[in-house]
Design an enzyme around this catalytic site. Structure first.
Site, short mmCIF file in Angstrom:
data_model
loop_
_atom_site.label_atom_id
_atom_site.label_comp_id
_atom_site.label_asym_id
_atom_site.label_seq_id
_atom_site.Cartn_x
_atom_site.Cartn_y
_atom_site.Cartn_z
N HIS A 92 -18.80 -2.87 -29.34
CA HIS A 92 -18.72 -4.02 -28.60
C HIS A 92 -19.36 -5.27 -29.54
O HIS A 92 -20.13 -5.30 -30.38
CB HIS A 92 -19.67 -4.02 -27.33
N LYS B 108 -28.64 -8.81 -31.98
CA LYS B 108 -29.32 -7.79 -31.34
C LYS B 108 -30.39 -7.14 -31.96
O LYS B 108 -30.12 -6.89 -33.35
CB LYS B 108 -28.25 -6.80 -30.77
N ASP C 259 -13.71 1.43 -23.29
CA ASP C 259 -13.59 1.64 -24.77
C ASP C 259 -12.59 2.54 -25.18
O ASP C 259 -11.96 2.37 -26.29
CB ASP C 259 -14.99 2.19 -25.12
#
Length: 183
Positions: A61, A71, A169
């Site tokens: 992602h 992140k 996904d």
């Protein structure tokens, strides 16, 4: 905290100083001051947590500009194989990936700067995974690439027949040059 550089510019593994004795252990899991000085000045605005069972693969992602995300991730229960794929436009390591096992035992964290696709596979019976993000989730910018794209060469350490993924996904397309992110 010790910062371990990877072979892809900007990606790094963070190893905390752990103090153990007969009672258990203690460590500082986050310090804005140390992170800014040793990794990169980053202002995290959202924390996320997921719980998954063995065989779950989440990813790969990312968010499209102008909402790209950096992140800082860790596994607080169980064990995962965490993967970041370089999608930065013009990067010499475009489409290269780095994988690291994150677990409740090794306490490692993985910093993934803007411009990367991210995913993980659960290697233990159950895993609880935490993410710090420097941008809020924007559904209109949500994107991803096929996690089983053979050109990426990712070994998720899960037999193909045991992989569990979302329909979203599963429907992702293989990566293309158009997926390159300007950051």
């Amino acid at each position: 905290m010790e910062v371990i550089k990877t072979d892809i510019e900007g990606l790094c593994i963070i190893k905390p100083r752990i103090f153990e004795d007969g009672r258990g252990y203690f460590y500082e899991s986050w310090s804005q001051k140390e992170f800014d000085a040793l990794v990169a000045p980053t202002r995290f605005v959202q924390d996320n947590e997921s719980r998954s069972c063995y065989g779950v693969v989440r990813g790969l992602h990312f968010q499209k500009p102008p909402y790209t995300q950096a992140k800082l991730v860790r596994c607080v229960r169980g064990c995962v194989l965490d993967v970041a794929v370089d999608l930065r436009k013009g990067s010499p390591t475009f489409l290269k990936h780095h994988a690291v096992e994150l677990s409740e035992d090794n306490h490692l964290q993985f910093f993934i700067p803007k411009g990367f696709a991210h995913g993980f596979s659960v290697l233990s019976e159950v895993a609880v995974f935490q993410y710090k993000c420097d941008e809020f989730y924007h559904p209109e910018a949500d994107a991803g690439i096929q996690l089983t794209d053979g050109r990426l060469g990712i070994d998720w350490k899960i037999p193909q027949s045991r992989i569990i993924m979302s329909e979203k996904d599963r429907a992702r397309l293989p990566v293309t040059e158009e997926d390159a992110l300007s950051v």
